[in-house]
Design a protein around this motif. Structure first.
Motif, PDB file in Angstrom:
ATOM      1  N   HIS A  93       0.828  -1.181  -0.179  1.00  0.00           N
ATOM      2  CA  HIS A  93      -0.132  -0.071  -0.023  1.00  0.00           C
ATOM      3  C   HIS A  93       1.051   1.207   0.021  1.00  0.00           C
ATOM      4  O   HIS A  93       0.575   2.199  -0.649  1.00  0.00           O
ATOM      5  CB  HIS A  93      -0.883  -0.007   1.111  1.00  0.00           C
ATOM      6  N   TYR A  94       1.860   1.318   0.847  1.00  0.00           N
ATOM      7  CA  TYR A  94       2.879   2.371   0.971  1.00  0.00           C
ATOM      8  C   TYR A  94       3.585   2.742  -0.177  1.00  0.00           C
ATOM      9  O   TYR A  94       3.900   4.018  -0.464  1.00  0.00           O
ATOM     10  CB  TYR A  94       3.822   2.189   2.016  1.00  0.00           C
ATOM     11  N   PHE A  95       3.675   1.668  -1.376  1.00  0.00           N
ATOM     12  CA  PHE A  95       4.317   2.285  -2.533  1.00  0.00           C
ATOM     13  C   PHE A  95       3.438   3.183  -3.368  1.00  0.00           C
ATOM     14  O   PHE A  95       4.023   4.252  -4.027  1.00  0.00           O
ATOM     15  CB  PHE A  95       4.144   1.054  -3.528  1.00  0.00           C
ATOM     16  N   TRP A  96       2.191   3.375  -3.198  1.00  0.00           N
ATOM     17  CA  TRP A  96       1.140   4.069  -3.948  1.00  0.00           C
ATOM     18  C   TRP A  96       0.827   5.382  -3.404  1.00  0.00           C
ATOM     19  O   TRP A  96       0.103   6.116  -4.231  1.00  0.00           O
ATOM     20  CB  TRP A  96      -0.110   3.151  -4.196  1.00  0.00           C
ATOM     21  N   LYS A  97       0.969   5.907  -2.298  1.00  0.00           N
ATOM     22  CA  LYS A  97       0.426   6.904  -1.516  1.00  0.00           C
ATOM     23  C   LYS A  97       0.895   8.223  -2.428  1.00  0.00           C
ATOM     24  O   LYS A  97       0.065   9.105  -2.266  1.00  0.00           O
ATOM     25  CB  LYS A  97       0.728   7.076  -0.121  1.00  0.00           C
ATOM     26  N   SER A  98       1.917   8.271  -2.981  1.00  0.00           N
ATOM     27  CA  SER A  98       2.588   9.452  -3.692  1.00  0.00           C
ATOM     28  C   SER A  98       1.831   9.739  -4.937  1.00  0.00           C
ATOM     29  O   SER A  98       1.696  10.905  -5.287  1.00  0.00           O
ATOM     30  CB  SER A  98       3.925   9.248  -4.057  1.00  0.00           C
ATOM     31  N   PHE A  99       0.849   8.795  -5.340  1.00  0.00           N
ATOM     32  CA  PHE A  99       0.234   8.976  -6.745  1.00  0.00           C
ATOM     33  C   PHE A  99      -1.387   9.342  -6.417  1.00  0.00           C
ATOM     34  O   PHE A  99      -1.996   9.476  -7.405  1.00  0.00           O
ATOM     35  CB  PHE A  99       0.479   7.900  -7.587  1.00  0.00           C
ATOM     36  N   LEU A 100      -1.787   9.045  -5.149  1.00  0.00           N
ATOM     37  CA  LEU A 100      -3.293   8.999  -4.738  1.00  0.00           C
ATOM     38  C   LEU A 100      -3.586  10.404  -4.141  1.00  0.00           C
ATOM     39  O   LEU A 100      -2.824  11.048  -3.724  1.00  0.00           O
ATOM     40  CB  LEU A 100      -3.456   8.020  -4.035  1.00  0.00           C
ATOM     41  N   SER A 101      -4.738  10.978  -4.767  1.00  0.00           N
ATOM     42  CA  SER A 101      -5.182  12.547  -4.514  1.00  0.00           C
ATOM     43  C   SER A 101      -6.022  12.507  -3.267  1.00  0.00           C
ATOM     44  O   SER A 101      -6.168  13.451  -2.906  1.00  0.00           O
ATOM     45  CB  SER A 101      -5.833  12.631  -5.788  1.00  0.00           C
ATOM     46  N   GLU A 102      -6.677  11.270  -2.674  1.00  0.00           N
ATOM     47  CA  GLU A 102      -7.323  11.334  -1.532  1.00  0.00           C
ATOM     48  C   GLU A 102      -6.694  11.987  -0.316  1.00  0.00           C
ATOM     49  O   GLU A 102      -5.885  11.023  -0.052  1.00  0.00           O
ATOM     50  CB  GLU A 102      -7.922  10.092  -1.410  1.00  0.00           C
ATOM     51  N   PRO A 103      -6.982  13.286   0.282  1.00  0.00           N
ATOM     52  CA  PRO A 103      -6.158  13.536   1.279  1.00  0.00           C
ATOM     53  C   PRO A 103      -6.469  12.800   2.688  1.00  0.00           C
ATOM     54  O   PRO A 103      -5.569  12.930   3.502  1.00  0.00           O
ATOM     55  CB  PRO A 103      -6.471  15.126   1.250  1.00  0.00           C
ATOM     56  N   ARG A 104      -7.579  12.202   2.867  1.00  0.00           N
ATOM     57  CA  ARG A 104      -8.127  11.977   4.124  1.00  0.00           C
ATOM     58  C   ARG A 104      -7.586  10.552   4.460  1.00  0.00           C
ATOM     59  O   ARG A 104      -7.299  10.077   5.590  1.00  0.00           O
ATOM     60  CB  ARG A 104      -9.666  11.946   4.122  1.00  0.00           C
ATOM     61  N   ASP A 105      -7.281   9.706   3.368  1.00  0.00           N
ATOM     62  CA  ASP A 105      -6.884   8.381   3.613  1.00  0.00           C
ATOM     63  C   ASP A 105      -5.870   7.957   2.465  1.00  0.00           C
ATOM     64  O   ASP A 105      -6.016   7.066   1.551  1.00  0.00           O
ATOM     65  CB  ASP A 105      -8.028   7.602   3.616  1.00  0.00           C
ATOM     66  N   PRO A 106      -4.838   8.647   2.464  1.00  0.00           N
ATOM     67  CA  PRO A 106      -3.756   8.555   1.086  1.00  0.00           C
ATOM     68  C   PRO A 106      -3.375   7.231   0.598  1.00  0.00           C
ATOM     69  O   PRO A 106      -2.987   6.853  -0.322  1.00  0.00           O
ATOM     70  CB  PRO A 106      -2.663   9.762   1.451  1.00  0.00           C
ATOM     71  N   ILE A 107      -3.202   6.251   1.853  1.00  0.00           N
ATOM     72  CA  ILE A 107      -2.635   4.810   1.490  1.00  0.00           C
ATOM     73  C   ILE A 107      -3.854   4.118   0.716  1.00  0.00           C
ATOM     74  O   ILE A 107      -3.444   3.314  -0.048  1.00  0.00           O
ATOM     75  CB  ILE A 107      -2.155   4.065   2.866  1.00  0.00           C
ATOM     76  N   PHE A 108      -4.801   4.069   1.215  1.00  0.00           N
ATOM     77  CA  PHE A 108      -5.764   3.366   0.802  1.00  0.00           C
ATOM     78  C   PHE A 108      -6.895   4.089  -0.190  1.00  0.00           C
ATOM     79  O   PHE A 108      -7.810   3.456  -0.703  1.00  0.00           O
ATOM     80  CB  PHE A 108      -6.849   2.573   2.001  1.00  0.00           C
ATOM     81  N   SER A 109      -6.762   5.139  -0.655  1.00  0.00           N
ATOM     82  CA  SER A 109      -7.317   5.650  -1.988  1.00  0.00           C
ATOM     83  C   SER A 109      -7.131   4.809  -3.127  1.00  0.00           C
ATOM     84  O   SER A 109      -6.071   4.248  -2.891  1.00  0.00           O
ATOM     85  CB  SER A 109      -6.877   6.874  -1.999  1.00  0.00           C
TER      86      SER A 109
END
Length: 334
Positions: free
Chosen positions: A50-66
């Protein structure tokens, strides 16, 4: 100079022909991932990424699982960034992979964790002399990212693992209602949206598992079975749509029930598809019959304890069942 040198080391290594297991949570993907990670031809993080992707995800409230990433979200510089993360975080034996988990979850050991990862990639380059190597990844939200991943790794292959609606949704319900540490999702407790949770049949304090597009409509006014059916439907819908756009030789649809009925031949067929040896290590893991991420011990009719809840949503999942090739509902539950 040292930083420039390390960057050059990264660039000289390439991930080729990676394998991605794509599935809804609670569909048996952890078991399959554990078995195939035994291959010495595949490098693995031995955990979800999951932590691989957080830089690419736009959801500010839950960036790891967006969840969602489309092909249009891909930028060429993403390739080097993500490939470098696989250089850092993939290993060729389970002990090394598990050690990263121990170091990662202990804040006081974070400096040691980072040094360990840096050492791992340097070993790959200088001691093992890796140029091109293969990885296997199992991260449930990737079911919403297949088009992005296919831009990232054009030579990737995908195992699309599905499970009968009754047993998969029942297992999701059990995990949502579980009070143990395995599915606590405690890291989500501080997110604002949890204050709006009002799901019938669920008294927990956090949203669990996937956040498909439209998930906020299910924070309140829905039953637990409706939430879990929504997650199952969304995951399989996105996967089917993505695979319909790519050549059939790039993905293999596997039903979990079929895999359980004949594990030896089923895993051998998967090895053939992945172009890896059906090795002694893989055969030994099949014989061990590992229990992975289970709420309670497997039983044939375990889903029946949620029978009334499952009957409430059968009409909403019927069409998807047929699309996935389930002409009859399997009684197998694992």
């Amino acid at each position: 100079m040292m930083l420039l040198y390390i960057v050059r080391v990264f660039i000289s290594m390439r991930v080729k022909k990676p394998i991605f297991i794509i599935s809804c949570p609670r569909s048996g993907s952890s078991l399959l991932f554990k078995v195939l990670s035994e291959s010495k031809e595949l490098w693995s993080s031995y955990r979800e990424s999951h932590y691989f992707w957080k830089s690419f995800l736009s959801e500010p409230r839950d960036p790891i699982f967006s969840m969602s990433l489309n092909a249009s979200d891909f930028k060429e510089e993403d390739r080097e960034y993500l490939e470098n993360l696989y250089h850092l975080n993939t290993f060729n034996d389970e002990f090394s992979g598990e050690l990263t988990r121990i170091l990662f979850i202990r804040e006081q050991l974070k400096p040691l964790f980072n040094s360990y990862l840096s050492l791992n990639k340097l070993i790959k380059k200088h001691l093992i002399n890796l140029k091109d190597y293969r990885i296997i990844d199992k991260t449930p939200p990737n079911v919403f990212r297949v088009p992005f991943i296919d831009k990232l790794f054009p030579d990737a292959k995908y195992i699309f693992l599905t499970r009968d609606a009754k047993t998969n949704i029942s297992s999701l319900i059990d995990a949502w209602l579980s009070e143990g540490n395995l599915f606590s999702f405690k890291f989500r407790e501080f997110y604002e949206y949890n204050s709006r949770l009002n799901i019938e049949g669920y008294s927990g304090k956090v949203w669990k598992f996937l956040n498909p597009p439209g998930w906020e409509d299910y924070l309140s006014g829905k039953s637990i079975e409706e939430v879990c059916a929504f997650q199952w439907l969304s995951a399989n819908e996105h996967a089917l749509n993505a695979f319909s756009e790519m050549p059939s030789e790039k993905y293999l649809h596997v039903r979990y029930e079929d895999l359980l009925a004949d594990r030896f031949n089923g895993i051998q067929s998967l090895c053939d598809f992945c172009e890896i040896e059906f090795s002694k290590e893989i055969k030994d893991m099949i014989d061990k019959d590992p229990k992975v991420s289970v709420v309670s011990l497997p039983s044939k009719d375990k889903w029946l304890k949620n029978k009334e809840r499952i009957e409430n949503i059968l009409g909403t999942v019927e069409d998807m069942q047929k699309r996935l090739g389930y002409l009859e509902v399997s009684p197998i539950s694992y």
